[in-house]
Design an enzyme around this catalytic site. Structure first.
Site, short mmCIF file in Angstrom:
data_model
loop_
_atom_site.label_atom_id
_atom_site.label_comp_id
_atom_site.label_asym_id
_atom_site.label_seq_id
_atom_site.Cartn_x
_atom_site.Cartn_y
_atom_site.Cartn_z
N ARG A 32 0.85 -1.19 0.00
CA ARG A 32 0.00 0.00 0.00
C ARG A 32 0.88 1.24 0.00
O ARG A 32 2.10 1.13 0.18
CB ARG A 32 -0.94 0.01 1.21
CG ARG A 32 -0.18 -0.18 2.52
CD ARG A 32 -0.67 0.66 3.63
NE ARG A 32 -0.46 2.06 3.39
CZ ARG A 32 0.72 2.67 3.48
NH1 ARG A 32 1.81 2.01 3.77
NH2 ARG A 32 0.82 3.98 3.27
N ALA A 34 1.00 5.18 -2.17
CA ALA A 34 0.95 5.52 -3.60
C ALA A 34 2.14 5.00 -4.40
O ALA A 34 1.98 4.37 -5.45
CB ALA A 34 0.85 7.04 -3.74
N ARG A 72 -7.27 -0.62 -7.22
CA ARG A 72 -7.45 0.53 -6.32
C ARG A 72 -7.57 1.77 -7.19
O ARG A 72 -6.70 2.02 -8.03
CB ARG A 72 -6.28 0.66 -5.32
CG ARG A 72 -6.24 -0.51 -4.33
CD ARG A 72 -5.46 -0.19 -3.10
NE ARG A 72 -6.13 0.80 -2.25
CZ ARG A 72 -5.55 1.40 -1.22
NH1 ARG A 72 -4.29 1.12 -0.92
NH2 ARG A 72 -6.21 2.27 -0.49
N GLN A 171 -2.71 3.10 9.66
CA GLN A 171 -1.38 3.09 9.03
C GLN A 171 -0.37 3.90 9.85
O GLN A 171 0.82 3.60 9.84
CB GLN A 171 -1.44 3.67 7.60
CG GLN A 171 -2.13 2.78 6.59
CD GLN A 171 -3.59 3.15 6.43
OE1 GLN A 171 -4.23 3.59 7.37
NE2 GLN A 171 -4.13 2.94 5.24
N ASP A 212 -1.92 10.91 -2.80
CA ASP A 212 -2.23 9.78 -3.68
C ASP A 212 -2.48 10.24 -5.11
O ASP A 212 -2.28 9.50 -6.05
CB ASP A 212 -3.42 9.00 -3.12
CG ASP A 212 -3.02 8.31 -1.84
OD1 ASP A 212 -2.55 7.17 -1.91
OD2 ASP A 212 -3.08 8.94 -0.77
N ASN A 222 -5.59 12.64 -0.57
CA ASN A 222 -4.71 11.90 0.36
C ASN A 222 -5.60 11.19 1.38
O ASN A 222 -6.83 11.36 1.39
CB ASN A 222 -3.72 12.85 1.03
CG ASN A 222 -2.59 12.10 1.74
OD1 ASN A 222 -1.96 11.23 1.14
ND2 ASN A 222 -2.36 12.38 3.00
N LYS A 223 -4.97 10.41 2.23
CA LYS A 223 -5.70 9.58 3.19
C LYS A 223 -6.76 10.38 3.94
O LYS A 223 -6.52 11.52 4.35
CB LYS A 223 -4.69 8.96 4.16
CG LYS A 223 -5.26 8.02 5.21
CD LYS A 223 -6.10 6.91 4.63
CE LYS A 223 -5.37 6.02 3.65
NZ LYS A 223 -6.29 5.10 2.90
O1 MRU Z 1 -4.77 3.45 1.55
P1 MRU Z 1 -3.28 3.55 1.57
O2 MRU Z 1 -2.64 3.12 2.84
O3 MRU Z 1 -2.65 2.97 0.34
O4 MRU Z 1 -3.13 5.12 1.51
C1 MRU Z 1 -2.18 5.75 0.84
C2 MRU Z 1 -1.38 6.49 1.77
O5 MRU Z 1 -0.58 5.93 2.45
C3 MRU Z 1 -1.54 7.90 1.88
O6 MRU Z 1 -2.69 8.49 1.66
C4 MRU Z 1 -0.27 8.61 2.01
O7 MRU Z 1 -0.41 9.63 2.88
C5 MRU Z 1 0.27 9.07 0.69
S1 MRU Z 1 0.89 7.82 -0.30
C6 MRU Z 1 2.16 7.04 0.53
#
Ligand code: MRU
Length: 330
Positions: A32, A34, A72, A171, A212, A222-223
């Site tokens: 997981r 980006a 995804r 995470q 992302d 982003n998350k």
């Molecule tokens: O759903 P995930 O864990 O794949 O989410 C992506 C992320 O980790 C983030 O949103 C992150 O802050 C940016 S990408 C490493």
């Protein structure tokens, strides 16, 4: 790949022998983040080229491409990687493998450059807030948001990181706290809803998060929870930076509202995974009222107006159309 489903309890490598297995690893989040998703998707596309029967090559890889893209929907690196490796694969499977490896290597060097550029924003004594995991677990190496943190720490600056736990999949609690420990960076885990309180007390100097997907106007996906952090940072006049390689920039999405937001299984909100205190097994427990319903958007959109700057491998830019087009041309 590092199996991120088992961290921080067990460190185990995950080997995927077939394209469909790699797709599944992306979907269930063995891998997981980006950048790591992008690299894995590139290798999945290359695997499909290697597996494709000669008689049905073009149709097989085209179908494989759609399957990978359906795993995804939000992280743009996945789509950019699949496109590049697919195009190379039209020449030969060997060309696809080379393209996938080049993308992975580029991801690592981009992270290093983001670190070198972004560390100058971090001053001695800074307390930095981050969200989710945008470190080396979420990329091929270095990471995006955490790369400047690692470089600042290695250069001797005394820093402290506030780590949001990042519900529902935690995470931050599981991955970022563990990653920072491996790098000996002092950090403290907080519940997501403690972040604004910390800011209001003057205990956060800087926010750095990953991305992302970055839209052409500088809006950032982003998350989930990033938008709330950005709003709080604006209120308390705290610089809010987004770190991302330009491989995450999607110039075909004019603004954030054009980005598809992944909605995941409500079970992730209703239940929490952890280590059973007695058996030591990874266990899932319900943390919600039986019968409760849940909604689980995995990402949100932070408008560019709330973002101080975008830290890329080519430098720090303001989040607007002209700067983004300019940096994409460089
Ligand atoms: O759903 P995930 O864990 O794949 O989410 C992506 C992320 O980790 C983030 O949103 C992150 O802050 C940016 S990408 C490493």
């Amino acid at each position: 790949m590092i199996n991120q489903l088992l961290l921080p309890y067990h460190f185990q490598l995950y080997e995927s022998a077939a394209f469909i297995q790699t797709v599944d690893a992306i979907r269930v989040m063995v891998v997981r983040g980006a950048g790591a998703i992008g690299a894995a998707a590139g290798f999945a596309m290359a695997q499909a080229c290697l597996e494709a029967p000669a008689a049905n090559y073009a149709a097989f890889i085209s179908h494989a491409r759609k399957t990978i893209e359906a795993s995804r929907p939000t992280a743009y690196d996945l789509f950019a990687a699949v496109e590049k490796v697919y195009q190379a694969g039209l020449t030969s499977p060997g060309a696809a493998v080379t393209a996938a490896q080049e993308l992975a290597d580029k991801n690592a060097s981009d992270g290093r450059m983001i670190g070198e550029t972004g560390q100058h924003l971090i001053h001695d004594g800074y307390r930095i807030q981050t969200h989710c995991n945008a470190g080396w677990l979420g990329f091929v190496d270095y990471g995006s948001a955490l790369a400047p943190v690692y470089m600042a720490h290695r250069s001797g600056k005394k820093i402290h990181v506030w780590v949001d736990e990042t519900r529902p999949r935690n995470q931050g609690a599981r991955l970022t706290a563990w990653e920072l420990q491996q790098e000996n960076v002092p950090c403290t885990l907080i519940a997501d809803n403690a972040a604004a309180h910390l800011m209001s007390r003057g205990e956060t100097d800087l926010v750095i998060v990953g991305a992302d997907r970055v839209a052409l106007n500088g809006d950032v996906a982003n998350k989930i929870g990033t938008l709330g952090l950005a709003l709080a940072a604006r209120e308390f006049r705290i610089p809010f930076y987004v770190a991302a390689p330009t491989s995450t920039f999607d110039v075909t999405s004019a603004r954030g509202s054009a980005i598809t937001i992944e909605e995941r299984d409500p079970q992730e909100v209703l239940f929490v995974k952890g280590l059973h205190a007695e058996t030591g097994a990874i266990t899932e427990v319900r943390v919600s009222a039986p019968g409760a319903e849940a909604w689980n958007p995995a990402f949100d959109i932070t408008p560019s107006g709330l973002i101080t700057g975008l830290i890329t491998e080519k430098g720090v830019i303001t989040p607007d159309r002209e700067s983004i087009l300019g940096i994409m041309r460089r």
